[in-house]
Scaffold this active site. Structure first.
Site, mmCIF file in Angstrom:
data_model
loop_
_atom_site.group_PDB
_atom_site.id
_atom_site.type_symbol
_atom_site.label_atom_id
_atom_site.label_comp_id
_atom_site.label_asym_id
_atom_site.label_seq_id
_atom_site.Cartn_x
_atom_site.Cartn_y
_atom_site.Cartn_z
ATOM 1 C CB SER A 14 -28.612 -36.626 47.481
ATOM 2 O OG SER A 14 -29.855 -37.266 47.639
ATOM 3 C CD GLU B 12 -3.148 -0.668 0.241
ATOM 4 O OE1 GLU B 12 -3.122 0.435 -0.334
ATOM 5 O OE2 GLU B 12 -4.051 -1.512 0.040
#
Length: 777
Positions: free
Chosen positions: A348, A87
Site C-alpha cells: 500500500s 630512511e
C-alpha cells in the site's frame, strides 16, 4: 698479421673515437630521457569505500591478493617526517642519490665481503619498488642511480615521497601506508600519533622479519630509536616523546571495517572495482542503523523472517546517509542479497501518491467521502485488509487507515494510465510494463518496486514541497544530479503529508501528538499479498527513512505486515536521528479556503446546513458540490414521507436529509449510529412493491445443519442459495458480519461455518436486506 690488425684498429679508434663517444652519449641521453615509464606503478588496488567524512566503511583485497589502497598524493606530516628521518635524512636536499652515503656503503661492503649497507635514498627505493625488488648487484645499483636521478627531474619531492609511502611493503600482504594504518591502527594515516607514525616508518626496512605480528621487541626498539631521533632533532618535545614511548605496538593486523558491504557490492557491480569511492553515507548513523536492524532481527527470527533493509536519506541534500542492504549476520540466510534494490511487491505504500495526485486533479478534497463497500471492477474484486466496510469514508481517513477499496475507486476515477506515468516520473523504474498489465491492482501491490525507488520517490516529493524543485537521492560524493521542477502541486503534497501524520504509531499512546517533544512525522506502511513483504516509510522536512522486511526468497509468513514487522524498526531508526522538530511550511500561495459539507467533505451547497471552512489546494475549488443533502417532503410529525398525492403542499414540512445510496448506507450506519434512514412513505403516498426483490432459499431460518468431516478432520462446506426476481440483482453475502463475496445471476455461495449458531445476511444493490439464523451441529 696480428700486429697489422691491432695497428689498424688503433688507427680506426683514433679516427672514429670522437664520433663513437658522441653516438654513445646520444644513445644514453635518449635512453635517459625515456627511461621511466609513463606510469611507474600499475598494480591492482583494493576497492575502498569511504563515508562522507573520509572514514573507512569497507575495503576489499586487490586482485593480486594484496591490501593496497589507491596511491595517495600527499603524506601526512608526522608520517613524512618519520620516514625521512629513518630512511633518508638528506631526502629534501639531494637530487635522487646521496653520493657521500653511496661511497661509504661501497667501501663498507668491499671490506666486509658482503652487502652490509645499501645507501639507497627514498628515490632509489621508489625505483626498486617499481622494478619489483630485483636482486642486489652493482649493475642493478648503477641502473637504480640513473633512474633515481631521472625520477627527481620528473617529480617533486612531495610526489616521490607519496609514491614511496603508497607502495612500500608493511608486512604480510599489506602494501602502502593507507592499508597499513587501517590494518594496524584502525584509522587513517592523517590521524596517527607520533608513535604510530614512527612504527609505520620503520616497517618497510625489513617487513618480512619485523612487523606487529612478529619480533615485536625488535620492532619496538627500532621505533623507539626513531622517536629518540625525532626528539633530539626537536621535531617533538619531551612530553610528546615520553608519551610516545609508552604506546604499545599493535597486535596482528586487524580485519578492515565492513560497515556497508552491500553498498560496496553495488559500486563494484557498477564498474568501480579497484577505486576509492567517497560515499554520502555517515558511518556513525550507518553503524546505528545496522545495529538496530540486527537487534530487530532477533524479534523477526522467531517468526522465521530473515531479511531486512533500511535507507536513510537527507531531504535537503539528497544524500543517502545510511544504506543497509541486509542483515549482517552469519546466522542469516541469503545475507549477501542487497534487498535495498531487489524489486518487491509494493503493498500500500503508493497510496499517498495517488491521494496527492487526486487532490491535484481536483477529484477529491481531503475530507471527501469515498465508497467503501464490497465491489467488483471487471474480474477484480478487491478486499480491505480487515474485510470490513464503512460504506463511505473520508479520503484522508482512508489513507490513514490504508483502506483498499476506496483507493481502487480513486485510481479508477483518476486514471490508471496517468498514475502509471506519474510513478515512472518519480523514478519507479521497476514499474516498466504497460499499465494494463498491472490493472487497478497497481495501487494494492500489483507492481514491484525497490526500497531505493521508494526512498527516492518520497524524497523527491519532500524536496518539491520544501524547495520547489527536486534532485532525488544519490550515493556518491560529487555526483551531479539535475534539478527537476515540481511534478506535483505543493498544496496537494502538503495535504498528503498531513494525512500521513494521522497513523497511529506502533506501541505508542494514541495521543502521542499531545506531547511537545514528539516530532511530527508523515509515515506509511505496506503489506504485500501473501504476507511476503512488509514496508514502512517516514518523511520529515529533514529526512526520509524507509524500511523493508521479509524473506529474500519470497517466503511469506503470518504476521509479516508493515505495521507489525517494519514499523517498529522504522521508529527505532528514527530514534537514532537527531531532528529539529520542524514541519513543512504550508504553501499558502497554492491554497485557498472553501466551505465544505461536514458530512460529505465535498464543496458545500445551499442544502448543507453543517459546514466548515478549510484550506485546500486551489485545484479543489472545482470539486463538485455535495449531492447527499437533499430536501424531502414529510408530514407535520416528520414520521412519514409524503407527496402531493396524499397531502396538501402547505401542510408538508421540507427538512434537509443526508441520503446515501442504499448499499453504502447499510455499511455506513454500522459505524455511524446517528445516521438516519429516510422515513417510510405514508400509506397511499407512493407506489410500493409488495414483493421482496430476493429471498434466501437455503438455509431456512432457524435450521439446524449437520456437516460431515473429511479424512483430515476438517468440517465440510454448505452452499447458501438465494432467488432474485431480477437477473440484474447483485447480492452481497455476509456470515456473522464477515463478508463472504458477491453473486449475480446464479446466487449460490460456498461457506464453511464452524460449529455453533450463525447469522447469514444478503444485501442487494438497492440496500434491501434479509437475515436468517441457523446452527451447525
Amino acid at each position: 698479421m696480428i700486429a697489422f690488425f691491432v695497428a689498424r684498429l688503433l688507427q680506426l679508434w683514433k679516427i672514429y673515437r670522437r664520433k663513437l663517444f658522441l653516438f654513445l652519449t646520444a644513445v644514453f641521453v635518449i635512453w635517459f630521457v625515456d627511461c621511466l615509464p609513463d606510469r611507474l606503478f600499475d598494480d591492482p588496488t583494493s576497492t575502498v569505500l569511504l563515508d562522507k567524512n573520509g572514514k573507512l566503511l569497507n575495503a576489499t583485497i586487490a586482485n593480486d591478493g594484496q591490501w593496497r589502497f589507491r596511491p595517495r598524493e600527499k603524506v601526512p606530516y608526522k608520517l613524512a617526517v618519520s620516514m625521512i628521518q629513518f630512511e633518508d635524512r638528506q631526502f629534501l636536499s639531494h637530487s635522487g642519490v646521496n653520493f657521500t652515503s653511496l661511497g661509504r656503503a661501497f667501501f663498507q661492503n668491499l671490506s666486509s665481503g658482503r652487502v652490509v649497507s645499501g645507501a639507497s635514498t627514498i628515490s632509489m627505493q621508489v625505483i626498486r619498488l617499481m622494478e619489483k625488488n630485483p636482486p642486489r648487484t652493482y649493475s642493478q645499483k648503477a641502473y637504480e642511480i640513473f633512474l633515481a636521478l631521472r625520477l627527481e627531474m620528473s617529480y617533486s619531492k612531495k610526489e616521490i615521497l607519496a609514491m614511496y609511502a603508497s607502495n612500500a611493503p608493511f608486512g604480510g600482504n599489506i602494501v602502502g601506508v593507507d592499508a597499513a594504518a587501517w590494518r594496524y591502527f584502525n584509522r587513517s594515516p592523517e590521524k596517527l600519533s607520533w608513535a604510530e607514525s614512527a612504527t609505520l616508518a620503520v616497517l618497510p626496512n625489513a617487513p618480512g622479519l619485523i612487523h606487529p605480528g612478529r619480533n615485536r621487541d625488535a620492532l619496538t626498539k627500532k621505533r623507539n630509536r626513531l622517536l629518540k631521533r625525532l626528539y633530539t632533532c626537536g621535531v617533538i618535545n619531551k612530553t610528546e616523546y615520553e608519551l610516545a614511548l609508552i604506546e604499545q605496538i599493535p597486535d596482528r593486523p586487524a580485519a578492515l571495517p565492513q560497515k556497508a558491504s552491500h553498498l560496496m557490492q553495488r559500486f563494484v557491480s557498477e564498474g568501480k572495482k579497484g577505486q576509492t569511492i567517497t560515499s554520502t553515507v555517515d558511518i556513525d548513523l550507518q553503524t546505528k542503523v545496522a545495529n538496530e536492524l540486527l537487534m530487530h532481527h532477533a524479534y523477526l527470527a522467531k517468526n522465521h523472517i530473515e531479511n531486512g533493509a533500511v535507507i536513510v536519506a537527507s531531504v535537503k541534500t539528497g544524500e543517502v546517509l545510511a544504506y543497509v542492504g541486509n542483515i549482517s549476520s552469519p546466522d542469516v540466510d541469503e545475507t549477501y542479497v542487497d534487498c535495498a534494490v531487489a524489486p518487491r511487491s509494493s503493498g500500500s505504500v503508493l497510496k499517498p501518491m495517488l491521494y496527492a495526485k487526486s487532490l491535484e486533479a481536483g477529484i477529491i478534497t481531503p475530507k471527501m467521502l469515498l465508497p467503501d463497500v464490497p465491489s467488483k471492477f471487471g474480474n477484480f474484486s478487491p478486499l480491505n485488509y480487515a474485510e470490513t466496510y464503512d460504506g463511505y469514508v473520508p479520503a484522508n481517513d482512508a489513507l490513514a487507515r490504508s483502506l483498499n477499496i476506496p483507493f481502487v475507486y480513486l485510481l479508477n476515477n483518476y486514471g490508471l494510465g496517468k498514475f502509471h506515468r506519474n510513478l515512472q516520473q518519480y523514478g519507479f523504474h521497476t514499474i516498466n510494463r504497460p499499465s494494463r498489465h498491472y490493472g487497478l491492482s497497481l495501487i494494492l501491490g500489483g507492481a514491484e518496486i525497490s526500497l531505493e525507488n521508494l526512498t527516492n520517490g518520497y524524497t523527491r516529493m519532500a524536496q518539491e514541497l520544501s524547495m520547489g524543485k527536486s534532485n532525488g537521492i544519490y550515493l556518491e560524493q560529487n555526483q551531479s544530479l539535475a534539478d527537476v521542477s515540481c511534478r506535483t502541486n505543493p498544496a496537494a503534497l502538503f495535504e498528503m503529508f498531513e494525512a500521513m501524520t494521522q497513523l497511529k504509531r506502533p506501541g505508542s499512546d494514541r495521543h502521542w501528538e499531545l506531547f511537545d517533544s514528539s516530532q511530527k512525522i508523515a509515515w506509511k506502511t505496506g503489506t504485500s499479498f501473501g504476507f511476503r513483504d512488509a514496508w514502512s516509510i517516514a518523511i520529515t522536512p529533514e529526512y526520509v527513512v524507509s524500511v523493508w522486511v521479509g524473506n529474500a526468497d519470497g517466503e511469506g509468513r503470518p504476521g509479516l505486515t508493515g505495521f507489525q514487522a517494519a514499523a517498529p524498526l522504522l521508529f527505532r531508526v528514527l530514534d537514532q536521528i537527531s531532528m529539529n522538530g520542524e514541519w513543512f511550511e504550508a504553501p499558502k500561495q497554492e491554497q485557498t479556503s472553501i466551505s465544505i459539507c461536514r458530512e460529505s467533505g465535498m464543496r458545500a451547497n445551499e442544502f448543507c446546513v453543517n459546514q466548515q471552512v478549510i484550506s485546500v489546494p486551489k485545484t479543489c475549488v472545482e470539486n463538485r458540490s455535495c449531492p447527499y443533502h437533499i430536501p424531502i417532503h414529510v408530514d407535520p410529525s416528520e414520521s412519514f414521507r409524503v407527496s402531493d398525492k396524499c397531502m396538501d403542499i402547505f401542510e408538508m414540512k421540507h427538512p434537509i436529509w443526508f441520503v446515501l445510496p442504499p448499499l453504502n448506507a447499510h455499511y455506513y450506519r454500522l459505524h455511524h449510529p446517528n445516521y438516519k434512514d429516510l422515513p417510510p412513505w405514508m400509506e397511499g403516498c407512493a407506489q410500493q412493491s409488495t414483493q421482496a426483490s430476493f429471498s434466501i432459499r437455503y438455509p431456512r431460518n432457524d435450521t439446524r445443519i449437520s456437516l460431515s468431516r473429511d479424512l483430515k478432520g476438517s468440517t465440510g462446506e454448505i452452499i447458501v442459495e438465494a432467488y432474485a426476481r431480477s437477473k440484474s440483482t447483485v447480492l452481497y453475502w455476509h456470515l456473522d458480519n464477515h463478508f463472504l463475496g458477491t453473486t449475480s445471476t446464479f446466487h449460490q455461495m460456498n461457506c464453511s461455518p464452524r460449529q455453533g449458531k450463525h447469522q447469514l445476511t444478503a444485501i442487494d444493490q438497492e440496500g434491501a436486506t434479509q437475515t436468517i439464523s441457523f446452527e451447525v451441529i
